[in-house]
Design a protein around this motif. Structure first.
Motif: not given
Lengths: 216, 643
Positions: B131-139, B179-185, B192-195, B201-209
């Motif tokens: 569900q979450g994954y499909n919500n990510i716009p193609d772009m 927020p940007w899409p969840e990390v799991s999505d 699963n590129d860890a780095v 995630k850094e960008l994700y949280y920064r955006h949330i803040y």
């Protein structure tokens, strides 16, 4: 001895080690040492206050007082302000600290006469710092040295804390001042240092070259 | 061609289609690019006869830029003048690469960029929440895949472009207040590129803040902290080898800056005891290691140490080659710049805690007044100067504060256009600039001094003169309001005590305290502007006359004798407060000599005050240059008119 301790403590304060609360006892005894032996190490003292800031339960009023009084002895440097900035409102409410704050305030305002009266009223506070009075006199001489060309003898004696003739002569000699007639003391020829500055615009060729080239 | 790293991993044609090749090349009309060209036939390699040498000297050149993807290519772009990263983004990446992105889709290209049809890893697909994954716009999906590829290949210009331009644009378009899409999505999109996921995630949280209302929650604050731990652990985990990661300096700066910001934000959040539920308080209490000041200091110190940046700066300041002492890590751009930015981070943390001595000390060997190889990130320069100037002001080193503020404000004036286009940096820079004008105004009231004419102009235009006038006439509330507006958001390093009285304001505690320290200083100096205003009118003035002036308006108990006594005190205080340590030379900002830098000075001889003022002759140079340029311009326009 003092140098050895200074470098040993400096070693202790490099990098993240600076914030190790286990250093507190050593650093506190170093503060005692400074008070006793009339040496001074601002950086180590600031590190103590910082450790108190990070670990409020370690806070020690007596050590803090010593650090603040030591900072007074290093006027005209602004060490006292640096130390004050690391405390907080609650510390300032403690009677001993409040008293030192008051002393610092009148010293900063150069109300020396008032300062000496206050200091003499609480002899215990400052007696734990060896050489406290003379250090303050050094600061007085610094301010006198930059303010006066000649100063009245009795005024100077008062500024130094109502000192007797012998002591006054000692300080006059120490700073190379000169006793003159009419009870005046010649401090220094200030015309040489303090004179009207004229700032005029200087335009060098380089800064005008571009515009000259462009408007050919 | 510098961008070849890691291409071997793209073995299949389908994957190659994901890769963009871009480069710029400079063609000189005469061979003067410092290269010697050799035509290589088999067996002729290195034969002197085949080396072509050309003259050296001024020559014309053309720089062009282009990009290839799969079977498409961009226009060939001509670049005039020097290409820096800002221009690169504005003129090259934004219009060209993004255009290509859109066209890519327009060509009906739906191969490997669309992960829905990519059945390579069935486990990955079942892993993520469809569900979450499909919500990510193609772009956005395409962006993330491309972003990850660029990072793993180390395409530094491209990463910078995506980071500074595409990411904010997509944020505005799709994730303005959410927020940007969840990390799991996202994980499945990027193998699963860890780095990459840590960086994401850094960008994700920064955006949330920054943008998401009602956030961050306490959990998000914790998660963001853990993510920073992961990131710094990853960077510092090997003692011997630097990791192979390259990020643009702008990003590295913002990473360190954000790390310190989130620490600051957390300390303020923790201090707001009133609005918290017992569960929240308990959670904070049980996790007191999170965003702990020691953790933050530890990270910054570790980065400084690993990069040997202090040693590098020392060698650099003495004219040597910093690489010679940098070691394996310090030579690596990522570590070197993280080390440098961590010093600035430490400057900020120390300032926030009121430790001005350490704040300045940590920047030893950085010559603020000089341009250096480390000073190319404007936001970092501006932030550094703000905190340094502030620390100087608190140390009563007004000359140094004024010098620091005016030089950075001039720099901002001159380079404003450069970062004006980058809106996301703009808010912070504008705020800090305005704060510095306030601090400069305070310093100039306490320590009047000549400053650059164009800075004066701004102070006039922005109506600082009214504020300065009020401060000069002893209005303490004006000092206080300027200070409170312009000071950093101070913190108490320790959490509020468990038995805290609920009505006590812990958030403002530190700010209030630092304001008090500053106001104590101002109060000690409150007579000085009045004395200065009298002294300005004379070259010599008897003590008794000045005492009489000062006694005006006092009550009838006033007598000359007491007035003289009080005056001497004020005059001594004037001299004491106006003689301060001023930096003269050397690489430590703490050192200096006692100087009286203020424009008015005096001495007392017998009963007479001798006054020395500073006279500034009117400046004509700028005026004439402006007029000449205006005239030239007018002239040119007149010539263009065809009748």
């Amino acid at each position: 001895m003092a140098e050895a301790m200074r470098s040993a403590v400096a070693q202790m304060l490099t990098g993240i080690e600076r914030y190790n609360p286990e250093n507190v006892p050593t650093l506190e005894s170093y503060v005692d040492y400074q008070s006793r032996e009339n040496t001074y190490d601002l950086e180590a003292n600031l590190a103590v206050l910082k450790l108190y800031q990070f670990n409020p339960h370690l806070y020690n009023t007596n050590i803090t007082c010593q650090i603040l009084l030591k900072a007074l002895t290093n006027f005209p440097h602004t060490d006292f302000v640096l130390c004050k900035c690391l405390l907080n409102e609650k510390h300032l409410a403690e009677p001993q600290i409040a008293h030192i704050m008051f002393l610092a305030d009148i010293l900063e305002s150069c109300d020396f006469q008032e300062f000496w009266t206050r200091v003499h009223s609480v002899p215990d506070l400052c007696s734990q710092i060896t050489g406290f009075h003379d250090s303050i006199r050094k600061f007085v001489c610094h301010v006198v040295g930059i303010t006066f060309q000649t100063v009245n003898r009795s005024v100077l004696a008062q500024l130094l804390g109502g000192v007797d003739d012998q002591t006054l002569k000692h300080w006059v000699n120490k700073y190379g001042w000169r006793e003159e007639e009419n009870d005046m003391i010649f401090i220094a020829n200030q015309d040489e240092n303090i004179k009207t500055k004229n700032i005029t615009e200087k335009i060098d060729f380089e800064s005008a070259a571009a515009i000259m080239a462009a408007s050919r | 061609m510098p961008r070849r790293r890691g291409r071997a991993q793209y073995q299949h044609r389908a994957e190659w289609q994901n890769v963009m090749f871009s480069d710029e090349s400079c063609f000189n009309l005469c061979y003067n690019d410092g290269r010697t060209r050799v035509r290589l036939y088999r067996g002729e390699r290195n034969l002197r006869a085949f080396i072509v040498k050309r003259h050296s000297g001024q020559t014309l050149s053309v720089i062009v830029w282009g990009v290839n993807v799969d079977n498409m290519r961009s226009r060939l772009l001509r670049i005039q003048g020097n290409l820096n990263s800002n221009r690169y983004i504005r003129e090259v990446s934004e219009p060209e690469v993004l255009l290509l992105f859109h066209n890519y889709d327009g060509y009906g290209y739906s191969g490997s960029l669309e992960y829905d049809q990519h059945g390579g890893d069935p486990h990955a697909e079942s892993d993520y929440d469809r569900q979450g994954y499909n919500n990510i716009p193609d772009m956005v999906k395409r962006f993330l895949v491309y972003f990850r590829n660029c990072i793993s290949e180390g395409l530094i210009f491209e990463i910078q472009n995506l980071y500074e331009s595409s990411f904010p644009k997509l944020t505005e378009q799709f994730f303005d207040k959410k927020p940007w899409p969840e990390v799991s999505d996202v994980a499945a999109l990027v193998d699963n590129d860890a780095v990459f996921l840590i960086l994401y995630k850094e960008l994700y949280y920064r955006h949330i803040y920054a943008r998401v209302t009602g956030c961050p929650t306490v959990d998000q604050r914790f998660q963001s902290f853990y993510n920073y731990c992961d990131l710094f652990n990853h960077i510092l985990k090997y003692r011997l080898d630097p990791i192979a990661l390259e990020l643009p300096d702008q990003w590295l700066w913002e990473l360190v800056d954000e790390f310190v910001y989130q620490f600051q934000s957390f300390a303020q959040y923790r201090a707001r005891v009133q609005k918290k539920t017992p569960e929240e308080l308990e959670k904070l209490h049980n996790n007191n290691k999170v965003w702990n000041v020691l953790c933050v200091l530890n990270v910054l110190h570790s980065l400084v140490e690993r990069s040997k940046i202090k040693r590098q700066l020392e060698v650099y300041a003495s004219g040597g080659d910093p690489d010679s002492v940098a070691g394996e890590f310090g030579r690596h751009s990522l570590y070197k710049m993280l080390g440098y930015f961590s010093l600035v981070g430490l400057l900020r943390v120390h300032s926030l805690l009121g430790d001005y001595y350490q704040a300045i000390k940590v920047l030893e060997n950085i010559e603020l007044n000089k341009k250096s190889q480390y000073s190319h990130v404007p936001a970092c320069q501006i932030s550094t100067s703000y905190y340094v100037g502030f620390a100087y002001m608190m140390m009563r080193r007004y000359s140094d504060a004024i010098r620091t503020f005016s030089s950075i404000l001039l720099y901002i004036q001159r380079t404003k256009q450069l970062f004006q286009s980058r809106t996301y940096q703009n808010d912070q820079i504008n705020k800090q600039t305005d704060q510095m004008y306030h601090l400069l105004a305070i310093c100039l009231v306490l320590h009047p001094q000549c400053i650059d004419e164009s800075i004066h102009q701004v102070l006039r235009e922005k109506n600082f003169h009214e504020k300065m006038y009020k401060m000069q006439y002893g209005e303490l509330s004006e000092f206080e309001s300027c200070f409170v507006y312009a000071c950093p958001k101070f913190l108490s390093p320790a959490p509020p005590p468990a038995d805290a009285p609920p009505d006590y304001d812990y958030v403002k505690e530190a700010i209030k305290y630092q304001t008090r320290v500053f106001m104590d200083e101002v109060k000690q100096q409150k007579m000085l502007p009045i004395i200065r205003s009298y002294l300005k009118l004379y070259t010599t003035l008897p003590l008794s006359k000045l005492a009489t002036f000062m006694g005006q308006g006092e009550n009838s108990n006033w007598n000359l004798n007491d007035g003289m006594k009080a005056l001497i005190i004020h005059l001594l205080c004037f001299k004491h407060k106006m003689k301060n340590v001023v930096w003269t030379k050397g690489t430590s900002g703490l050192e200096g000599k006692f100087q009286s830098g203020s424009e008015l000075d005096f001495y007392i001889d017998h009963q007479m005050i001798h006054i020395a003022d500073t006279k500034v002759a009117h400046r004509y140079g700028d005026f004439f240059i402006r007029k000449i340029l205006k005239f030239e311009d007018l002239n040119r326009k007149l010539h263009m008119i065809k009748i």
